[in-house]
Design an enzyme around this catalytic site. Structure first.
Site, short mmCIF file in Angstrom:
data_model
loop_
_atom_site.label_atom_id
_atom_site.label_comp_id
_atom_site.label_asym_id
_atom_site.label_seq_id
_atom_site.Cartn_x
_atom_site.Cartn_y
_atom_site.Cartn_z
N ASN A 268 47.36 41.59 43.60
CA ASN A 268 47.31 40.15 43.28
C ASN A 268 48.67 39.47 43.45
OD1 ASN A 268 44.91 40.53 40.57
ND2 ASN A 268 44.57 39.99 42.71
N ASP B 277 36.47 39.13 37.56
CA ASP B 277 36.56 38.57 38.92
C ASP B 277 35.70 37.31 39.04
OD1 ASP B 277 37.42 38.43 41.51
OD2 ASP B 277 36.03 39.93 42.27
C1 FPP Z 1 40.13 37.07 39.26
O1 FPP Z 1 39.54 35.94 39.83
C2 FPP Z 1 41.08 36.72 38.22
C3 FPP Z 1 42.44 36.92 38.27
C4 FPP Z 1 43.13 37.56 39.38
C5 FPP Z 1 43.31 36.48 37.18
C6 FPP Z 1 42.84 36.91 35.83
C7 FPP Z 1 43.31 35.98 34.83
C8 FPP Z 1 42.56 35.48 33.85
C9 FPP Z 1 41.14 35.83 33.59
C10 FPP Z 1 43.12 34.53 32.90
C11 FPP Z 1 44.14 35.10 31.96
C12 FPP Z 1 43.70 36.25 31.18
C13 FPP Z 1 44.06 36.46 29.91
C14 FPP Z 1 43.86 37.81 29.30
C15 FPP Z 1 44.67 35.41 29.15
P1 FPP Z 1 39.85 35.60 41.35
O2 FPP Z 1 40.92 34.57 41.37
O3 FPP Z 1 40.14 36.84 42.10
O4 FPP Z 1 38.48 34.98 41.77
P2 FPP Z 1 37.83 34.95 43.22
O5 FPP Z 1 37.43 36.39 43.53
O6 FPP Z 1 36.66 34.07 43.03
O7 FPP Z 1 38.86 34.42 44.15
#
Ligand code: FPP
Length: 241
Positions: free
Chosen positions: A60, A12
């Site tokens: 998501n 996160d």
């Molecule tokens: C959470 O940060 C992250 C996600 C919902 C997406 C996860 C994707 C990746 C880490 C990249 C791809 C992964 C791989 C395995 C290639 P957020 O957007 O919820 O952050 P925030 O809480 O700050 O809004």
């Protein structure tokens, strides 16, 4: 040091990492994918048996089409680029959750990569996509109910193991450690059943900043935990006078 066999991570903080730098959210995902790459490599080198990454929750999917499109493109890119190295390191890839709502290209990329890595005898890397912990449990209950309805078992024969055998994590070792980056201290519908005896490690570090050294700190914290699984303190149960 006591090393976990199975670690799960709620990655996160990508969005906040980017907005804190005046950049669009997708940039945080791009750098976050590099963190994922580094942690997968480190976990493999440490010979963990299983690593489970919460890449996209069912919730998501409410994000903008544009952001989701970027995450899927990143996943496609990651799978293609990392395949060979993952294979060299004996990693076996699995998806938990569901790929049905993913773009067709990402679905095929995942299926191809799973097939490409299926002979891997090392770490099992599970990518959770469109994953809902509660739905995983209710789907397991449906299958157990079918077993009862067809007479394959009696209702009073249902045990924890009966349910666990119907979960998508059935082939994995018990979950030892959950890491959540980004400062929130909640589970967000991830691996609800599997977390029963896991240690929880929360860190304010945002996912794009979470690298091998931070992972080692989390593993070290786990190593210091005395895991009692509901027993009394070990010193009190070993029977020493
Ligand atoms: C959470 O940060 C992250 C996600 C919902 C997406 C996860 C994707 C990746 C880490 C990249 C791809 C992964 C791989 C395995 C290639 P957020 O957007 O919820 O952050 P925030 O809480 O700050 O809004």
């Amino acid at each position: 040091m006591n090393q976990p066999q199975h670690v799960a991570i709620i990655m996160d903080g990508n969005g906040r990492w980017a907005s804190g730098r005046g950049m669009p959210r997708y940039h945080g995902h791009r750098v976050g994918a590099e963190s994922a790459r580094e942690i997968v490599r480190t976990a493999g080198e440490l010979k963990l048996k299983a690593l489970t990454l919460y890449t996209l929750s069912g919730d998501n999917f409410k994000r903008s089409k544009r952001e989701l499109g970027f995450i899927f493109a990143l996943l496609d890119h990651y799978l293609l680029r990392e395949r060979q190295e993952l294979q060299k390191n004996g990693v076996c890839l699995r998806v938990i959750g569901s790929i049905e709502r993913l773009p067709p290209k990402t679905q095929s990329m995942l299926q191809e990569t799973e097939a490409y890595l299926q002979a891997g005898k090392g770490m099992v890397l599970s990518i959770a996509l469109d994953y809902h912990g509660r739905s995983e449990i209710s789907a397991a209950c449906q299958r157990v109910a079918e077993l009862v309805a067809t007479g394959a078992m009696q209702a009073n024969e249902i045990t924890d193991a009966t349910v666990a055998n119907q979960l998508q994590t059935v082939a994995l070792p018990e979950l030892d450690l959950l890491i959540r980056t980004g400062g929130e201290q909640r589970i967000s519908n991830f691996l609800l059943w599997q977390l029963a005896y896991a240690e929880l490690y929360f860190t304010p570090t945002l996912w794009p900043d979470f690298r091998a050294a931070d992972f080692l700190v989390a593993l070290e914290a786990f190593g210091k935990c005395e895991r009692r699984f509901g027993l009394e303190q070990v010193s009190m149960t070993t029977g020493s006078p």
